[in-house]
Design a protein around this motif. Sequence first.
Motif, PDB file in Angstrom:
ATOM      1  N   VAL A 169       0.831  -1.203   0.000  1.00  0.00           N
ATOM      2  CA  VAL A 169       0.000   0.000   0.000  1.00  0.00           C
ATOM      3  C   VAL A 169       0.871   1.260   0.000  1.00  0.00           C
ATOM      4  O   VAL A 169       0.573   2.242  -0.694  1.00  0.00           O
ATOM      5  CB  VAL A 169      -0.965   0.006   1.209  1.00  0.00           C
ATOM      6  N   ASP A 209       0.739   4.213  -2.801  1.00  0.00           N
ATOM      7  CA  ASP A 209       0.489   5.608  -2.436  1.00  0.00           C
ATOM      8  C   ASP A 209       1.611   6.513  -2.928  1.00  0.00           C
ATOM      9  O   ASP A 209       1.361   7.623  -3.409  1.00  0.00           O
ATOM     10  CB  ASP A 209       0.332   5.723  -0.924  1.00  0.00           C
ATOM     11  N   THR A 252      -9.418  -3.015  -2.475  1.00  0.00           N
ATOM     12  CA  THR A 252      -9.347  -4.089  -1.494  1.00  0.00           C
ATOM     13  C   THR A 252     -10.605  -4.944  -1.557  1.00  0.00           C
ATOM     14  O   THR A 252     -11.710  -4.447  -1.771  1.00  0.00           O
ATOM     15  CB  THR A 252      -9.180  -3.551  -0.058  1.00  0.00           C
ATOM     16  N   THR A 292     -12.451  -7.623   1.028  1.00  0.00           N
ATOM     17  CA  THR A 292     -12.385  -7.935   2.452  1.00  0.00           C
ATOM     18  C   THR A 292     -13.272  -9.116   2.820  1.00  0.00           C
ATOM     19  O   THR A 292     -14.454  -9.147   2.498  1.00  0.00           O
ATOM     20  CB  THR A 292     -12.799  -6.704   3.291  1.00  0.00           C
ATOM     21  N   THR A 334      -2.792  -0.545   9.140  1.00  0.00           N
ATOM     22  CA  THR A 334      -3.806   0.476   9.414  1.00  0.00           C
ATOM     23  C   THR A 334      -3.280   1.862   9.058  1.00  0.00           C
ATOM     24  O   THR A 334      -3.956   2.667   8.411  1.00  0.00           O
ATOM     25  CB  THR A 334      -4.217   0.438  10.897  1.00  0.00           C
ATOM     26  N   PHE A 372      -3.075   2.397   5.176  1.00  0.00           N
ATOM     27  CA  PHE A 372      -4.349   2.728   4.542  1.00  0.00           C
ATOM     28  C   PHE A 372      -4.807   4.142   4.899  1.00  0.00           C
ATOM     29  O   PHE A 372      -5.250   4.902   4.035  1.00  0.00           O
ATOM     30  CB  PHE A 372      -5.427   1.719   4.943  1.00  0.00           C
ATOM     31  N   LYS A 426      -9.196   5.035  -2.914  1.00  0.00           N
ATOM     32  CA  LYS A 426      -9.258   3.730  -2.237  1.00  0.00           C
ATOM     33  C   LYS A 426     -10.694   3.215  -2.274  1.00  0.00           C
ATOM     34  O   LYS A 426     -11.613   3.897  -1.819  1.00  0.00           O
ATOM     35  CB  LYS A 426      -8.788   3.858  -0.776  1.00  0.00           C
ATOM     36  N   ASN A 432     -13.118  -0.242  -1.390  1.00  0.00           N
ATOM     37  CA  ASN A 432     -13.171  -1.512  -0.662  1.00  0.00           C
ATOM     38  C   ASN A 432     -14.464  -2.242  -1.002  1.00  0.00           C
ATOM     39  O   ASN A 432     -15.527  -1.629  -1.096  1.00  0.00           O
ATOM     40  CB  ASN A 432     -13.096  -1.265   0.850  1.00  0.00           C
ATOM     41  N   ASN A 462      -9.024  -1.347   5.407  1.00  0.00           N
ATOM     42  CA  ASN A 462      -9.532  -0.280   4.538  1.00  0.00           C
ATOM     43  C   ASN A 462     -11.049  -0.082   4.655  1.00  0.00           C
ATOM     44  O   ASN A 462     -11.772  -0.066   3.665  1.00  0.00           O
ATOM     45  CB  ASN A 462      -9.153  -0.573   3.076  1.00  0.00           C
ATOM     46  N   THR A 509     -11.541   4.151   8.199  1.00  0.00           N
ATOM     47  CA  THR A 509     -10.082   4.241   8.115  1.00  0.00           C
ATOM     48  C   THR A 509      -9.622   4.644   6.716  1.00  0.00           C
ATOM     49  O   THR A 509      -8.508   4.330   6.307  1.00  0.00           O
ATOM     50  CB  THR A 509      -9.414   2.911   8.536  1.00  0.00           C
ATOM     51  N   ALA A 560     -11.325   4.489   3.372  1.00  0.00           N
ATOM     52  CA  ALA A 560     -11.855   4.088   2.070  1.00  0.00           C
ATOM     53  C   ALA A 560     -12.793   5.168   1.534  1.00  0.00           C
ATOM     54  O   ALA A 560     -13.672   5.653   2.236  1.00  0.00           O
ATOM     55  CB  ALA A 560     -12.595   2.756   2.180  1.00  0.00           C
TER      56      ALA A 560
END
Length: 478
Positions: free
Chosen positions: A318, A322, A330, A332, A355, A358, A365, A367, A382, A386, A388
């Motif tokens: 990640v 970035d 992502t 999940t 964490t 992300f 981003k 998810n 994500n 946090t 997304a």
Amino acid sequence: MSSTAQSLASKRIDSLLDANSFVEIGGYVTARNTDFNLSDKETPADGVITGYGVIDGSLVYVYSQDASVLNGSIGEMHAKKIANLYDLAMKTGAPVIGLIDCAGLRLQEATDALNAFGEIYTKQVMASGVIPQITGIFGTCGGGLAVVPGLTDFTFMEAKKGRLFVNAPNALEGNEISKCDTSSAAYQSENAGLVDVLGSEEEIFAQMRELVSMLPSNYEDNSSYIECTDDLNRVCPDLANCVGDTAIAFSQIADNNEFFEVKAAYAKDMVTGFIRLNGATVGCVANRCEVYNEEGEKTESFENVLSARGCKKAAEFVKFCDAFEIPVLTLTNVKGYKATKCSEANIARNAAELTNAFISATVPKVNIVIGEAFGSAYLTMNSKSTGADMVFAWPDAQIGMMDAKLAAKIMYAGADAATINEKAAEYAMLQSSALSAAKRGYVDTIIEAEDTRKYVIGAFEMLFTKREDRPSKKHGTV
């Protein structure tokens, strides 16, 4: 330099680059030091060929070490040639690819070689996050030289002849190479996690070319797109069956079903790699609980939990995405953290690193919750809270504190089975369903699994111009 050795070092470069595109720099350089009869030995190019060329038309800089010149050892001028290559790469904003086959530092040059080698480290660190750096290991990469691939972004290693180590296997207390070859490609990919891709030389060069074609040339390059020949609204009817092996899921979603997985042999419970969506490169991260081979046979299975190694692998990936403005997708399906003594030693630190990665990432981003998303493990992967930008969920996804039945057992301890089942069903509907999360704004849209590709492409197109300001600081400490 013998013609055979010359052809070996040059052949590696020719195999990597577009035909007839290589231009050598510093071909007349030789060793400057004359101590210990070094002046009596021929050192053409001082044991490393350096220059530039193109891969699929894109500029890259390459150095290739030649083991026929003092066993490929690194002397003062050898190191300075590589450092000079980094200077050019930084000026022009193009990747550096190093092809390693080296016996280590040249003893005859001692402090001169050591100081120049330190300059390579410095150039690598300065280039980190500015231009992609790739290492290929085809022979020995030992001692201080092993730090070089550690400072690059991706490492490829020849499966049989490549050797990577800081301390040789026989130098490790209680170990010998016959018991455990810690320098082997298999060990460095499966246990150390330093090597991204294994293969023959031919396979490695093909994989390097594929990776370079997917990456931007530098952190400001926003032109790394190709024309998409796949249907943007293509339905993926089998995607719902890929919850276990998310590497297959990514290939289903991707343009033309092409997924480039990195660190495939390390922390197999976590998947990282690149796909293209509408011609643009996207970084992919997902936890995995099943592994299938090319014949469709299940070869391994895990719990759908986050492990220490998996978190570390994903965090590093990640951070790379970035740094080079590559959006992150992502998938999940996680219910908690791995509960073993070994994992417990590092899971808190590594989960914190993921964490942080992300939350700190300012790229787009997206998810997709494809199964379970329980507890703080979901936050690590994500979630909306946090960072997304968009969260989608499949209809049967479960999002909440924990499994509904377990929650019912805790809340109604001592109750009979009928009551537990009744309360579990109620809890699932009110607190753990995708619908309940969507009603609270934690999920943006509930989508059918087969429509995932078109929704993800649409989300990243919408987020293309995303800009996000962060607190002014020197750097984080996680």
